[in-house]
Design a protein around this motif. Structure first.
Motif, short mmCIF file in Angstrom:
data_model
loop_
_atom_site.label_atom_id
_atom_site.label_comp_id
_atom_site.label_asym_id
_atom_site.label_seq_id
_atom_site.Cartn_x
_atom_site.Cartn_y
_atom_site.Cartn_z
N ALA A 129 42.80 81.15 52.85
CA ALA A 129 41.05 80.97 54.42
C ALA A 129 40.77 80.02 54.20
O ALA A 129 40.08 79.48 55.63
CB ALA A 129 39.83 81.84 53.41
N GLU A 130 41.38 78.95 53.79
CA GLU A 130 41.17 77.21 53.98
C GLU A 130 41.82 76.93 55.26
O GLU A 130 41.42 75.75 55.43
CB GLU A 130 41.42 76.19 52.44
CG GLU A 130 40.23 76.75 51.96
CD GLU A 130 38.74 76.07 52.34
OE1 GLU A 130 38.65 75.56 52.93
OE2 GLU A 130 37.87 76.25 50.95
N ARG A 132 42.43 78.23 57.38
CA ARG A 132 42.59 79.22 59.21
C ARG A 132 41.18 77.72 60.08
O ARG A 132 40.63 77.12 59.63
CB ARG A 132 41.21 80.01 58.60
CG ARG A 132 41.33 81.77 58.15
CD ARG A 132 41.02 82.25 58.39
NE ARG A 132 40.77 83.36 59.80
CZ ARG A 132 39.22 83.24 59.77
NH1 ARG A 132 38.34 82.32 59.49
NH2 ARG A 132 39.40 84.22 61.19
N ILE A 173 34.04 83.18 49.93
CA ILE A 173 35.40 83.54 51.13
C ILE A 173 35.71 84.47 52.70
O ILE A 173 36.00 84.15 53.36
CB ILE A 173 36.71 83.21 49.99
CG1 ILE A 173 36.53 82.14 49.30
CG2 ILE A 173 37.92 83.59 50.98
CD1 ILE A 173 36.90 81.14 50.09
N LEU A 177 36.25 83.96 56.07
CA LEU A 177 37.08 84.66 56.90
C LEU A 177 35.86 85.71 58.46
O LEU A 177 36.64 85.83 58.99
CB LEU A 177 37.76 85.62 55.82
CG LEU A 177 38.34 84.96 55.03
CD1 LEU A 177 39.15 85.87 54.59
CD2 LEU A 177 39.36 84.49 55.70
#
Length: 275
Positions: A129-130, A132, A173, A177
């Motif tokens: 997620a980080e 992206r 998270i 997203l």
């Protein structure tokens, strides 16, 4: 008065407060801490859920200005009405699933091995997620969220019914997203925690009231107090931290901690209970 029991309650309260709002799973840490301390059984499960209320009072204190303004403006402000509706919509999926499957999950998944596995899997999800691109962010404030955004985050929260997943991790998270900024996802996670955890605490105490007696009041009081203090410190720190940092360190913490639990369990270094 059992001083050893009160010390254990204090330790569990600190663990709850420090981990409830970080994406590292408070339930998972409570299960592991309980296994190490010998603080287990049906009454311990009720205690673990009940002391979440102490952590929630800390969040209410930190966010009191937003809560107060929303309540005052609710009759006249469409923005306040939409915000309150979003929190309610986000809250509903967890209620439905908890009533349907909560008992089954507690009976079969509340084990150190399940926790360790979900720690590791959750860590990799956070890393993904980080990584992206920031351009995918479309919601920068909780006031900009739509009811559909709230519903999706609420569905993500349901993943946290599996211990070790982390309610905060699933909502923060999951929100990121879905296009929420880190700040918006964190704020909404905190607001969503208020009805979710207070409701879970009250429901658990009511359902298991036959297990409890007046002699348990000091244990619960100590747990709630230490949960409140540690959560207040943690939330204030986290809100400063996310202004200029990512959740990557928490991801690596989850992965390393999960591996340590699995290795110590397989080698017999620590005799984790409930495996």
């Amino acid at each position: 008065m059992d001083i050893v029991l009160l010390v254990k309650a204090a330790v569990m309260g600190v663990v709850e407060g420090l981990t409830e709002f970080l994406p590292i799973s408070s339930t998972g840490h409570l299960i592991l801490a309980g296994a190490l301390l010998g603080f287990e059984g049906e009454k311990a499960k009720v205690f673990d859920i009940a002391i979440q209320t102490g952590a929630i009072f800390a969040v209410i204190l930190v966010y009191w200005q937003k809560i107060r303004s929303t309540l005052v403006e609710l009759p006249t402000s469409r923005q306040a009405q939409r915000f309150a509706l979003n929190v309610f919509i986000g809250f509903l999926p967890a209620v439905v699933l908890a009533l349907a499957f909560g008992k089954l999950i507690q009976a079969h998944l509340f084990t150190p091995i399940v926790v360790a596995t979900t720690f590791i899997l959750g860590g990799f999800v956070i890393l993904w997620a980080e990584r992206r691109p920031a351009t995918s962010v479309r919601v920068h404030s909780v006031d900009d969220m739509t009811p559909m955004d709230a519903l999706k985050v609420g569905l993500a929260q349901c993943l946290a019914m599996v211990p070790g997943t982390s309610r905060s991790g699933a909502t923060i998270i999951g929100g990121m997203l879905l296009g929420l900024s880190r700040k918006a996802a964190t704020d909404f996670s905190f607001f969503l925690a208020m009805p979710t955890l207070i409701g879970a605490g009250v429901y658990s105490l009511y359902k298991q009231r036959a297990l409890l007696s007046a002699a348990d009041i000091p244990m619960f009081a100590v747990g709630l107090l230490f949960s409140f203090i540690s959560a207040w410190l943690c939330v204030r720190w986290l809100l400063r931290y996310i202004s200029s940092n990512s959740f990557v360190p928490f991801a690596w913490y989850r992965i390393v901690f999960g591996i340590v639990v699995l290795v110590t369990a397989w080698t017999g270094v620590i005799a984790w209970h409930g495996e």
